[in-house]
Design a protein around this motif. Structure first.
Motif, short mmCIF file in Angstrom:
data_model
loop_
_atom_site.label_atom_id
_atom_site.label_comp_id
_atom_site.label_asym_id
_atom_site.label_seq_id
_atom_site.Cartn_x
_atom_site.Cartn_y
_atom_site.Cartn_z
N LEU A 6 0.83 -1.21 0.00
CA LEU A 6 0.00 0.00 0.00
C LEU A 6 0.86 1.26 0.00
O LEU A 6 0.53 2.25 -0.65
CB LEU A 6 -0.96 -0.01 1.20
CG LEU A 6 -2.12 -0.98 1.10
CD1 LEU A 6 -2.92 -0.99 2.39
CD2 LEU A 6 -3.02 -0.65 -0.08
N SER A 7 1.96 1.23 0.74
CA SER A 7 2.86 2.39 0.77
C SER A 7 3.46 2.65 -0.60
O SER A 7 3.62 3.80 -1.00
CB SER A 7 3.98 2.18 1.79
OG SER A 7 3.48 2.33 3.09
N LYS A 8 3.77 1.57 -1.32
CA LYS A 8 4.33 1.73 -2.66
C LYS A 8 3.29 2.33 -3.61
O LYS A 8 3.60 3.15 -4.46
CB LYS A 8 4.83 0.41 -3.21
CG LYS A 8 6.16 -0.01 -2.62
CD LYS A 8 6.65 -1.28 -3.26
CE LYS A 8 8.00 -1.67 -2.67
NZ LYS A 8 8.54 -2.86 -3.31
N GLY A 11 1.89 5.82 -1.45
CA GLY A 11 2.92 6.70 -0.88
C GLY A 11 2.90 6.59 0.64
O GLY A 11 1.89 6.26 1.24
N ASP A 12 4.04 6.83 1.22
CA ASP A 12 4.20 6.77 2.67
C ASP A 12 3.59 8.02 3.29
O ASP A 12 4.04 9.13 3.01
CB ASP A 12 5.69 6.65 3.02
CG ASP A 12 5.94 6.51 4.50
OD1 ASP A 12 5.02 6.68 5.30
OD2 ASP A 12 7.10 6.22 4.86
N PRO A 13 2.57 7.87 4.15
CA PRO A 13 1.93 9.05 4.75
C PRO A 13 2.88 9.88 5.61
O PRO A 13 2.75 11.09 5.69
CB PRO A 13 0.79 8.47 5.58
CG PRO A 13 1.06 7.02 5.71
CD PRO A 13 1.95 6.63 4.58
N GLU A 17 3.75 13.90 5.13
CA GLU A 17 3.68 14.84 6.26
C GLU A 17 4.99 15.61 6.40
O GLU A 17 4.98 16.82 6.60
CB GLU A 17 3.37 14.06 7.54
CG GLU A 17 3.20 14.92 8.76
CD GLU A 17 1.91 15.72 8.77
OE1 GLU A 17 1.79 16.60 9.63
OE2 GLU A 17 1.04 15.49 7.92
N ILE A 18 6.10 14.93 6.28
CA ILE A 18 7.40 15.59 6.40
C ILE A 18 7.61 16.59 5.26
O ILE A 18 8.09 17.70 5.49
CB ILE A 18 8.53 14.55 6.47
CG1 ILE A 18 8.46 13.81 7.82
CG2 ILE A 18 9.90 15.19 6.28
CD1 ILE A 18 9.36 12.60 7.93
N ARG A 19 7.21 16.23 4.06
CA ARG A 19 7.33 17.16 2.93
C ARG A 19 6.49 18.42 3.18
O ARG A 19 6.93 19.53 2.90
CB ARG A 19 6.90 16.49 1.62
CG ARG A 19 8.00 15.70 0.96
CD ARG A 19 7.67 15.35 -0.49
NE ARG A 19 6.40 14.68 -0.68
CZ ARG A 19 6.21 13.36 -0.59
NH1 ARG A 19 7.22 12.57 -0.29
NH2 ARG A 19 5.03 12.84 -0.79
N ARG A 20 5.28 18.23 3.71
CA ARG A 20 4.40 19.36 4.01
C ARG A 20 5.06 20.27 5.05
O ARG A 20 5.09 21.49 4.91
CB ARG A 20 3.05 18.86 4.54
CG ARG A 20 2.05 19.97 4.84
CD ARG A 20 0.81 19.44 5.52
NE ARG A 20 1.07 18.90 6.84
CZ ARG A 20 1.20 19.64 7.95
NH1 ARG A 20 1.10 20.95 7.89
NH2 ARG A 20 1.43 19.07 9.11
N CYS A 21 5.62 19.67 6.08
CA CYS A 21 6.26 20.44 7.15
C CYS A 21 7.52 21.14 6.66
O CYS A 21 7.82 22.25 7.10
CB CYS A 21 6.58 19.53 8.34
SG CYS A 21 5.12 18.98 9.24
#
Length: 134
Positions: A6-8, A11-13, A17-21
């Motif tokens: 599912l992550s593949k 995408g890894d949630p 989140e880190i990209r948003r931050c």
């Protein structure tokens, strides 16, 4: 196995989140450069200015980059100063780095930020603490 699949696909949630931050961290850096030129009175007056903006309808999320930059600036100004803590002299050496700023954002949002021993959880907590104290 299903989680990896599912992550593949989705995408890894956590990475999302880190990209948003990280985008917010870039805004923090802009304010940080601005605050470097402030004198002590201007730094102290920011608290009143933040409170006024909040009472005028601004949200905590809107002022977060400015507030976190102010905390980081204050930490920088404390570096090298000695304080007495429980009877022992301690030299201040802590300035939040990017990962800690992200941790502060996560805490502000009411989420759990997992950090290893020695990564500065106490310093991280000062960021949303000041924000929410306003």
């Amino acid at each position: 196995m299903i989680t990896r699949l599912l992550s593949k696909i989705l995408g890894d949630p956590n990475e999302k989140e880190i990209r948003r931050c990280r985008k917010i961290v870039e805004h923090i850096k802009v304010y940080e450069k601005k605050y470097e030129a402030f004198d002590e009175a201007e730094i102290q007056n920011k608290t009143t200015a933040f409170k006024e903006r909040l009472s005028s309808g601004s949200s905590l999320d809107e002022i977060l980059p400015e507030v976190f930059a102010l905390v980081k600036t204050a930490c920088k100004r404390l570096v090298g100063k000695t304080y007495s803590v429980r009877g022992s002299d301690v030299v201040w050496e802590m300035v939040p780095f990017e990962g800690q700023l992200i941790g502060g954002m996560v805490l502000h949002e009411g989420k759990i930020a997992e950090m290893k021993t020695g990564e500065g959880k106490t310093l991280v907590a000062t960021l949303p603490l000041y924000l929410h104290a306003l």
